[in-house]
Structure formats: structure tokens, C-alpha cells
Design a protein around this motif. Structure first.
Motif, PDB file in Angstrom:
ATOM      1  N   GLY A  56       0.805  -1.202   0.000  1.00 31.33           N
ATOM      2  CA  GLY A  56       0.000   0.000   0.000  1.00 31.33           C
ATOM      3  C   GLY A  56       0.840   1.254   0.000  1.00 31.33           C
ATOM      4  N   VAL A  57       1.622   1.446   1.059  1.00 28.75           N
ATOM      5  CA  VAL A  57       2.486   2.606   1.197  1.00 28.75           C
ATOM      6  C   VAL A  57       3.718   2.172   1.972  1.00 28.75           C
ATOM      7  N   ILE A  58       4.795   2.917   1.838  1.00 25.58           N
ATOM      8  CA  ILE A  58       6.067   2.563   2.463  1.00 25.58           C
ATOM      9  C   ILE A  58       6.269   3.409   3.706  1.00 25.58           C
ATOM     10  N   GLY A  59       6.586   2.761   4.823  1.00 28.48           N
ATOM     11  CA  GLY A  59       6.885   3.455   6.063  1.00 28.48           C
ATOM     12  C   GLY A  59       8.379   3.477   6.327  1.00 28.48           C
ATOM     13  N   LEU A  60       8.845   4.529   7.001  1.00 30.02           N
ATOM     14  CA  LEU A  60      10.268   4.714   7.294  1.00 30.02           C
ATOM     15  C   LEU A  60      10.499   4.608   8.790  1.00 30.02           C
ATOM     16  N   PHE A  61      11.394   3.693   9.188  1.00 29.45           N
ATOM     17  CA  PHE A  61      11.849   3.596  10.571  1.00 29.45           C
ATOM     18  C   PHE A  61      13.191   4.319  10.641  1.00 29.45           C
ATOM     19  N   GLU A  62      13.117   5.593  10.980  1.00 30.78           N
ATOM     20  CA  GLU A  62      14.266   6.486  10.826  1.00 30.78           C
ATOM     21  C   GLU A  62      15.459   6.059  11.669  1.00 30.78           C
ATOM     22  N   GLU A  63      15.219   5.455  12.839  1.00 28.96           N
ATOM     23  CA  GLU A  63      16.323   5.079  13.717  1.00 28.96           C
ATOM     24  C   GLU A  63      17.246   4.048  13.077  1.00 28.96           C
ATOM     25  N   CYS A  66       7.352  -1.480  -6.713  1.00 30.25           N
ATOM     26  CA  CYS A  66       8.085  -2.711  -7.017  1.00 30.25           C
ATOM     27  C   CYS A  66       8.651  -3.348  -5.752  1.00 30.25           C
ATOM     28  N   GLY A  67       8.904  -2.529  -4.710  1.00 30.64           N
ATOM     29  CA  GLY A  67       9.411  -3.071  -3.458  1.00 30.64           C
ATOM     30  C   GLY A  67      10.908  -3.292  -3.427  1.00 30.64           C
ATOM     31  N   ILE A  68      11.638  -2.817  -4.419  1.00 34.24           N
ATOM     32  CA  ILE A  68      13.084  -3.031  -4.441  1.00 34.24           C
ATOM     33  C   ILE A  68      13.744  -2.312  -3.268  1.00 34.24           C
ATOM     34  N   CYS A  69      13.287  -1.105  -2.955  1.00 36.62           N
ATOM     35  CA  CYS A  69      13.901  -0.349  -1.858  1.00 36.62           C
ATOM     36  C   CYS A  69      13.731  -1.067  -0.530  1.00 36.62           C
ATOM     37  N   VAL A  70      12.588  -1.710  -0.322  1.00 38.85           N
ATOM     38  CA  VAL A  70      12.357  -2.446   0.919  1.00 38.85           C
ATOM     39  C   VAL A  70      13.244  -3.682   0.985  1.00 38.85           C
ATOM     40  N   ASP A  94      16.847  -2.735   7.624  1.00 39.76           N
ATOM     41  CA  ASP A  94      15.412  -2.808   7.928  1.00 39.76           C
ATOM     42  C   ASP A  94      14.864  -1.443   8.344  1.00 39.76           C
ATOM     43  N   ALA A  95      15.039  -0.468   7.475  1.00 37.21           N
ATOM     44  CA  ALA A  95      14.512   0.865   7.734  1.00 37.21           C
ATOM     45  C   ALA A  95      13.242   1.162   6.950  1.00 37.21           C
ATOM     46  N   LEU A  96      12.898   0.336   5.958  1.00 33.63           N
ATOM     47  CA  LEU A  96      11.716   0.539   5.139  1.00 33.63           C
ATOM     48  C   LEU A  96      10.803  -0.672   5.247  1.00 33.63           C
TER      49      LEU A  96
END
Length: 209
Positions: free
Chosen positions: A42-49, A103-107, A113-115
Motif C-alpha cells: 500500500g504505502v512505504i513506512g520509514l523507521f528512521e532510527e 516494485c518493493g526493491i527499496c524495501v 530494515d529501515a523501510l
């Protein structure tokens, strides 16, 4: 043989009557939200830490829809006499979902494990510029990321866990081996040394007499 007049209409009405007697399966969206699979994109979340500004996600993105800005800071040494270190500090992390093709390549390529994927999909905008989500908005999507599914009891152990367990077992074995070979640490060695000293003292007394 010519068709009976009105047979086509009768067949159509028969299909309509059969459909009317069945239970409806239409989901009344948006009153009733659909039940999406946990791995929905759906959408990509960022775990900034967890982000180290390695830029791997931005380089691998085929649409170039990830924008990252950072700067370097000098970290003082932990112990006196140590060297100063430099680290990257994240200034901006944005994803343009007007360009993203999900596409999910960034994840997949993120090594820290930030995305994460969130099944949320209700973020349509009337202005296309509002589809560029900055890091604060991406951080809010993290609250909608579902928990990972439980591991299958019959599944193989993850490679990381197996490697860590083997390293711990090897270290424990080395410590046990080092403790068994060191002189003077076991009870038998101490008793033998005391007995030897006593025996030598007794022989010296007899010789002196």
C-alpha cells in the motif's frame, strides 16, 4: 428449426432470477474496508532510527522517486586517547508516490530494515505535489505496518540465528577447553600439590632424625 420467439428473453430472465437468490458478495466500500493480505503493497513506512543514509535504496530505485539529503557530523572518541569518528546524519528522506511503481526493491535491498510495507492505500490527493511524502509522514505510516507473521514451526532456522548460535557454542567450547588445561584450577591438582609437599616434608623429618 427456427428459435421460439421470446426464448432469448426467457433465458436472460432466468439468469437474473438465479442471481437474485444468491447472497451478495459486494463490499460496501468505503463504509466497509476490505480485508487485505498482510503483505499488501500500500504505502512505504520509514523507521528512521535504523537508517544509516547508505543511499542504497535511492540508487536501486528504478523510478528515482526517493530523495535523500544528509550531512556528516564528527563524533568524539568514547575513550580518552581514541580517534574521532564521522557519521552521516539524515536531513531529508522523501518518497514521491506519484512516480513510485510499488516494485518493493527499496524495501528488499535495505540492509538495516529501515523501510517497511504498510497495507494502507487511502492517501489519494487532489494535488500531485502532495503525493511526495516527507520523512515525518513516512514515519507516521510505520504505525500502520502489521506485525510479521509467526514463523512456521517446521521451517528452517534463520541463517543469522544459526550463525549466532554456532559462534556462541564455539566460544563456550573454547572457554571450557581453556579452563580444563590450565594448571592449578581443578581440585585434583591442588590436592596433589599439597600431598606432594607434605610427603617431602615427612621424608625430610625422618632423614633429620
Amino acid at each position: 428449426m427456427s428459435p421460439i420467439p421470446g426464448s432469448g428473453l426467457a433465458k436472460g430472465l432466468a439468469v437474473t432470477l438465479r442471481t437474485m437468490t444468491r447472497k451478495t458478495v459486494t463490499e460496501q466500500y468505503p463504509e466497509a474496508l476490505p480485508e487485505l493480505p498482510p503483505r499488501s503493497r500500500g504505502v512505504i513506512g520509514l523507521f528512521e532510527e535504523n537508517c544509516t543514509v547508505c543511499m542504497l535504496c535511492a540508487r536501486e530505485c528504478p523510478d528515482w522517486c526517493i530523495y535523500i539529503d544528509s550531512h556528516k557530523e564528527t563524533v568524539p572518541p568514547v575513550a580518552p586517547g581514541g580517534r574521532e569518528r564521522s557519521r552521516n546524519v539524515l536531513d531529508r528522506f522523501a518518497i514521491d508516490f506519484a512516480l513510485c511503481m510499488y516494485c518493493g526493491i527499496c524495501v528488499d535491498v535495505c540492509p538495516f530494515d529501515a523501510l517497511f510495507w504498510s497495507p494502507e492505500f487511502e492517501y489519494a490527493e487532489t494535488d500531485i505535489r502532495d503525493l511526495t511524502h516527507e520523512r515525518d509522514k513516512l514515519r507516521e505510516w510505520m504505525w500502520t505496518v502489521p506485525e510479521p507473521p509467526a514463523l512456521d514451526p517446521a521451517a528452517e532456522e534463520p541463517k543469522e540465528v544459526a550463525a549466532a548460535r554456532k559462534a556462541a557454542d564455539r566460544l563456550a567450547a573454547e572457554r571450557r577447553a581453556a579452563g580444563d588445561t590450565r594448571p592449578g584450577e581443578t581440585g585434583e591438582t591442588d590436592e596433589t600439590s599439597e600431598t606432594g609437599e607434605t610427603g617431602e616434608t615427612g621424608q625430610t623429618g625422618e632423614d633429620a632424625s
